[in-house]
Design a protein around this motif. Sequence first.
Motif, PDB file in Angstrom:
ATOM      1  N   ILE A 248       0.835  -1.207   0.000  1.00  0.00           N
ATOM      2  CA  ILE A 248       0.000   0.000   0.000  1.00  0.00           C
ATOM      3  C   ILE A 248       0.866   1.253   0.000  1.00  0.00           C
TER       4      ILE A 248
ATOM      5  N   GLU B 275      -3.618   3.366  -1.183  1.00  0.00           N
ATOM      6  CA  GLU B 275      -4.686   2.727  -0.408  1.00  0.00           C
ATOM      7  C   GLU B 275      -5.696   1.982  -1.289  1.00  0.00           C
TER       8      GLU B 275
ATOM      9  N   ARG C  86      -5.468  -1.921  -1.310  1.00  0.00           N
ATOM     10  CA  ARG C  86      -5.507  -2.738  -0.088  1.00  0.00           C
ATOM     11  C   ARG C  86      -6.328  -4.017  -0.254  1.00  0.00           C
TER      12      ARG C  86
END
Length: 126
Positions: free
Chosen positions: A29, A34, A37
Amino acid sequence: MPHLTVHLPENRLTGNEPLLVAALTDAVIDVYGEWARDLVNIRLAGVPAGRFAQGGKAVDTKASVVLGVRAGLFDRPDADQTTARLGAALTDAITQVVGDDLRAGTMVELVASPPERTFVGGVLTV
């Protein structure tokens, strides 16, 4: 979809699985962002004593990470920096959890997969 297969000495892996999964996920990440993820897929494999060897001798200070990535990663203008960040971040994640003495023996291999060769649930994922 970043997918990792990690081989570690079994005695170093046992009991550290949750911490290692979290650290490896965070490492990916940190590089990808993000958004990735939920796509990070990790398989941990413990290697029994005597089954990691170098120079004809068994060692317990080796780790192997194979990270499957989309082939397009290597075509990006920042490919050199991105791949270097992945190698460093994944090595750091392993050594932070199971010990810095594995650093010198940790190999990270990035394996490219063209979009037309990736399937999930039997369906092509482009």
